[in-house]
Design a protein around this motif. Structure first.
Motif, PDB file in Angstrom:
ATOM      1  N   ASN A  22       0.608  -1.065   0.025  1.00  0.00           N
ATOM      2  CA  ASN A  22       0.110  -0.106   0.098  1.00  0.00           C
ATOM      3  C   ASN A  22       0.728   1.173  -0.176  1.00  0.00           C
ATOM      4  O   ASN A  22       0.539   2.506  -0.695  1.00  0.00           O
ATOM      5  N   ASN A  61      -9.660  11.414  -7.573  1.00  0.00           N
ATOM      6  CA  ASN A  61      -9.053  10.891  -6.273  1.00  0.00           C
ATOM      7  C   ASN A  61      -9.818  10.363  -5.276  1.00  0.00           C
ATOM      8  O   ASN A  61      -9.409   9.557  -4.534  1.00  0.00           O
ATOM      9  N   SER A  62     -10.690  11.458  -4.695  1.00  0.00           N
ATOM     10  CA  SER A  62     -11.504  11.154  -3.660  1.00  0.00           C
ATOM     11  C   SER A  62     -12.506   9.908  -3.888  1.00  0.00           C
ATOM     12  O   SER A  62     -12.922   9.326  -2.979  1.00  0.00           O
ATOM     13  N   GLN A  63     -12.594   9.578  -5.414  1.00  0.00           N
ATOM     14  CA  GLN A  63     -13.528   8.246  -5.705  1.00  0.00           C
ATOM     15  C   GLN A  63     -12.557   7.004  -5.683  1.00  0.00           C
ATOM     16  O   GLN A  63     -13.105   6.169  -6.085  1.00  0.00           O
ATOM     17  N   GLY A  64     -11.297   7.103  -5.253  1.00  0.00           N
ATOM     18  CA  GLY A  64     -10.375   6.183  -5.670  1.00  0.00           C
ATOM     19  C   GLY A  64      -9.222   6.086  -6.405  1.00  0.00           C
ATOM     20  O   GLY A  64      -8.535   5.520  -6.326  1.00  0.00           O
ATOM     21  N   ARG A  67      -7.377   2.910 -12.020  1.00  0.00           N
ATOM     22  CA  ARG A  67      -6.932   1.549 -11.870  1.00  0.00           C
ATOM     23  C   ARG A  67      -5.905   1.544 -12.882  1.00  0.00           C
ATOM     24  O   ARG A  67      -5.988   1.600 -14.063  1.00  0.00           O
ATOM     25  N   MET A  73      -5.274   0.959  -7.477  1.00  0.00           N
ATOM     26  CA  MET A  73      -5.724   2.173  -7.684  1.00  0.00           C
ATOM     27  C   MET A  73      -4.681   3.280  -7.063  1.00  0.00           C
ATOM     28  O   MET A  73      -4.162   3.097  -6.176  1.00  0.00           O
TER      29      MET A  73
END
Length: 424
Positions: A22, A61-64, A67, A73
């Motif tokens: 991560n 970016n706030s929604q992920g 991909r 992501m």
């Protein structure tokens, strides 16, 4: 006891691996560079496009985020938004520096059509042509609107409306709905390629095509085809044109007043459009109809000359008429900008980047940058449709151009009001 230790070690190892993965993912990003005019007379266009682009990227970016090819992501990162100042040499220098010294995947901008034409000219013309040493980096433009520019290079793409179609349909609709308007005249700013070129090659010709009669200085060569009589019009009507930085429009307004046309066209960007409109109001020039340039369908015009602009009609590719458009408009306003047909395209372009990256299954490794740019370019070229803020946008893979929906707006009681949607 030994078994417990083994379990604990396994848990710690998995935790470390998860944290490492991560952490690595958080360092990866899809890097883009933006640029536009942030100084000079057209600085508001760059400022608004920057606000729109940044706001859209924040939303993504706030929604992920985006991909990547391995399923990770990652965020989109705007490494900077440079000031091209609508100067060809400066914009080309920014492009070359970005392509050679950064790992940006795509350059996004810029403001002026002449600058885009120059930049597109230093790109490799045909993908894969080993004999062409031009820059190999995708450019996705949001503002430069002169027709056909993306055809210059396979690496050039635009998300701009087609002014030929916009004014063609506008004047046809006006002729049908306002039969009492029969004659027209107008003027433009001569030092801005977009406004002056659009006026002398498109707007006047499309008005003639619709059946309106030109009553400005005599130009026998004028006709309904794009560009017909352009040079003769420029020569004959030069005394009723102006410069973007002018502060006195009395001569031009006086000439237009004497022509007593039913319809007056003020084809310039907000600053000089407001100057001309204010002078017309002062001299009590009262045509039955006012028509403006696409770029002036903005909050800047209302801020500069709301009363003088009352009644002006302009075709535009943006208006807050859908939930997506209203939401984006509110977000960009909070960021200190406003949406119009140019900055709305910058918002849409952020989502176009997301779609192309995911379609290309990119890995985002610095050592594969050139291949990633190529794969991104190919993916971008393959996108034939996208969701625009006011409706579906179609894209031509051969020309790199878009076909966008548009509406007609008018200043009514100091506010822009949609008066017709050609799709309805």
């Amino acid at each position: 006891m030994i078994k417990t230790k083994q379990i604990l070690i396994s848990v710690l190892l998995l935790t470390f691996i998860f944290y490492f993965q991560n952490s690595f993912a958080s360092e990866r990003s899809v890097k883009v560079l933006g640029f536009g005019a942030k100084s000079g007379p057209l600085k508001s266009f760059g400022v608004n496009s920057e606000a729109a682009l940044k706001s859209a990227i924040d939303q993504i970016n706030s929604q992920g985020g985006v991909r990547m090819g391995d399923g990770t992501m990652v965020p989109i990162k705007l490494i900077s938004y440079e000031d091209g100042a609508c100067k060809k040499d400066e914009a080309i220098a920014i492009l070359r520096k970005t392509a050679s010294t950064t790992d940006a995947l795509v350059a996004m901008g810029t403001t002026c059509s002449g600058v885009c034409q120059a930049m597109f000219g230093v790109l490799q013309k045909k993908v894969g042509d080993s004999s062409d040493s031009g820059v190999q980096m995708p450019i996705l433009a949001d503002t430069c609107i002169r027709p056909g520019l993306a055809k210059i290079s396979d690496w050039a793409f635009r998300n701009v409306p087609n002014e030929v179609s916009m004014y063609d349909e506008l004047f046809a609709w006006l002729k049908k709905t306002h039969p009492n308007v029969k004659t027209f005249t107008g003027g433009s700013e001569t030092d801005q390629g977009h406004s002056f070129g659009t006026y002398t090659a498109i707007i006047v010709q499309k008005a003639i095509k619709a059946g309106f009669e030109w009553v400005g200085p005599s130009v026998s060569e004028l006709g309904p085809k794009v560009g017909q009589g352009k040079q003769e019009l420029i020569a004959a009507a030069k005394s009723q044109h102006w410069l973007m930085g002018d502060t006195n429009y009395s001569v031009q307004a006086r000439k237009i007043k004497k022509q007593n046309a039913d319809m007056v066209i003020v084809a310039s960007h907000p600053f000089s459009a407001c100057g001309m409109l204010k002078e017309m109001k002062r001299q009590r020039v009262k045509p039955k109809m006012l028509i403006g340039l696409t770029s002036s369908a903005s909050q800047e015009t209302l801020n500069g000359c709301m009363k003088a602009a009352e009644g002006i009609i302009i075709p535009t590719g943006f208006a807050p008429i859908t939930s997506d458009a209203k939401n984006a408009n509110a977000i960009v306003a909070k960021a200190g900008g406003f949406l119009d047909l140019h900055s709305a395209a910058a918002w849409e372009n952020a989502y176009l980047v997301k779609t192309a990256v995911e379609r290309a299954s990119l890995m985002g490794n610095a050592e594969n940058l050139m291949q990633d740019r190529m794969n991104f370019r190919n993916a971008l070229a393959s996108i034939t449709s996208m969701k625009g803020l006011i409706g579906p946008v179609s894209r031509d893979p051969e020309s790199g151009e878009a076909t966008k929906p548009y509406v007609y707006v008018q200043v009514v009681d100091g506010k822009w009001k949609v008066i017709h949607d050609p799709r309805s």
